[in-house]
Motif scaffolding. Structure first.
Motif, short mmCIF file in Angstrom:
data_model
loop_
_atom_site.label_atom_id
_atom_site.label_comp_id
_atom_site.label_asym_id
_atom_site.label_seq_id
_atom_site.Cartn_x
_atom_site.Cartn_y
_atom_site.Cartn_z
N ASN A 35 10.14 22.57 8.67
CA ASN A 35 10.67 21.81 9.77
C ASN A 35 10.08 21.90 10.37
O ASN A 35 9.89 22.67 12.10
N ASN A 36 8.99 20.57 10.64
CA ASN A 36 8.01 20.37 11.13
C ASN A 36 6.85 21.16 11.47
O ASN A 36 6.15 21.15 13.11
N ASN A 37 6.83 22.33 10.99
CA ASN A 37 5.84 23.34 11.96
C ASN A 37 4.44 23.68 11.10
O ASN A 37 4.31 23.57 9.72
N ILE A 38 3.79 23.12 11.75
CA ILE A 38 2.33 22.73 10.84
C ILE A 38 1.76 23.97 10.08
O ILE A 38 0.57 24.00 9.25
N GLU A 39 1.36 25.48 10.85
CA GLU A 39 1.76 26.57 10.12
C GLU A 39 2.12 26.20 8.92
O GLU A 39 0.87 26.99 8.12
N THR A 40 3.19 26.59 8.84
CA THR A 40 3.92 26.59 7.82
C THR A 40 3.62 25.44 6.48
O THR A 40 3.54 26.25 5.50
N LEU A 41 3.20 24.48 7.33
CA LEU A 41 3.10 23.15 5.98
C LEU A 41 1.70 23.77 5.50
O LEU A 41 1.41 23.79 4.06
N ALA A 42 0.80 23.53 6.64
CA ALA A 42 -0.47 24.20 5.99
C ALA A 42 -1.18 25.80 5.16
O ALA A 42 -1.23 25.52 3.77
N GLY A 43 0.05 26.84 4.92
CA GLY A 43 0.43 28.28 4.14
C GLY A 43 1.46 27.50 3.24
O GLY A 43 0.23 28.01 2.21
N SER A 98 -1.30 33.71 4.71
CA SER A 98 -0.46 33.71 6.17
C SER A 98 -1.79 32.83 6.79
O SER A 98 -2.00 31.97 6.50
N HIS A 99 -1.36 32.53 8.08
CA HIS A 99 -2.23 32.16 9.10
C HIS A 99 -2.24 32.64 10.13
O HIS A 99 -1.49 34.08 10.94
N ASP A 100 -2.99 31.71 11.21
CA ASP A 100 -3.73 32.73 12.33
C ASP A 100 -4.91 31.70 13.11
O ASP A 100 -5.36 31.63 12.61
N GLY A 101 -4.55 31.77 14.05
CA GLY A 101 -5.14 30.39 14.95
C GLY A 101 -5.50 29.64 14.29
O GLY A 101 -4.09 28.68 14.31
N GLU A 102 -6.33 28.81 13.55
CA GLU A 102 -7.18 27.54 13.32
C GLU A 102 -6.75 27.70 11.61
O GLU A 102 -6.70 26.54 11.24
N TYR A 103 -6.64 28.85 10.83
CA TYR A 103 -6.30 28.67 10.17
C TYR A 103 -4.86 29.82 9.24
O TYR A 103 -4.98 29.92 9.65
N ALA A 104 -5.05 28.52 7.62
CA ALA A 104 -4.21 29.82 6.95
C ALA A 104 -4.63 29.89 5.22
O ALA A 104 -6.37 28.67 5.36
N ILE A 105 -4.13 30.49 4.97
CA ILE A 105 -5.03 31.10 3.91
C ILE A 105 -3.99 31.25 2.58
O ILE A 105 -2.69 32.57 3.40
N SER A 106 -4.22 31.27 1.81
CA SER A 106 -3.59 32.47 0.74
C SER A 106 -4.33 32.77 -0.68
O SER A 106 -5.16 32.46 -0.75
N VAL A 107 -3.68 33.89 -0.99
CA VAL A 107 -4.22 34.33 -2.39
C VAL A 107 -2.68 34.40 -3.15
O VAL A 107 -1.87 35.13 -3.25
N VAL A 108 -3.33 34.11 -4.82
CA VAL A 108 -2.82 34.17 -5.81
C VAL A 108 -3.33 35.56 -6.81
O VAL A 108 -4.53 34.95 -7.18
N LEU A 109 -2.25 36.21 -7.31
CA LEU A 109 -3.13 36.41 -8.74
C LEU A 109 -1.43 36.50 -9.03
O LEU A 109 -0.36 36.12 -9.27
#
Length: 112
Positions: A35-43, A98-109
């Motif tokens: 929905n045009n949310n850049i943080e969600t897109l990056a995540g 997760s995303h915070d500030g300038e970064y998004a990060i993901s971990v997959v197990l």
């Protein structure tokens, strides 16, 4: 197996409105969720890349549309697989985004 991906969110500033990029990499339900949310897109993009790293597969080996990130009622992410990746058992795969500030990060197990 474990995969992790870190993305600078502003990398997607020009891509969020690029219909070709969005349609080539995301399913319609993902696009609606973003929905045009850049943080969600990056995540979500980060989660797909983390999965490919856990599988030890390059991003050019599969279509990112074959990896669909869904969210439950608590917004916890998980995967649905399509086409060439539909052999994967999503119940054996955990993902955290997760995303915070300038970064998004993901971990997959991936467990057996």
């Amino acid at each position: 197996m474990c995969g992790i991906d870190l993305i600078k969110i502003d990398r997607f500033n020009s891509l969020i409105n690029n219909n070709r990029f969005m349609n080539d990499n995301f399913n319609i339900d993902e696009i609606k969720y973003i929905n045009n949310n850049i943080e969600t897109l990056a995540g979500i993009f980060s989660a797909k890349e983390a999965l490919l790293k856990a599988l030890k597969k390059g991003i050019n080996n599969y279509s990112l549309k074959d990896i669909e990130v869904i969210h439950d009622d608590n917004k916890a992410p998980s995967f649905i697989f399509h086409n060439e990746l539909d052999y994967l058992n999503s119940s054996n795969i955990s993902v955290s985004i997760s995303h915070d500030g300038e970064y998004a990060i993901s971990v997959v197990l991936i467990t057996n």
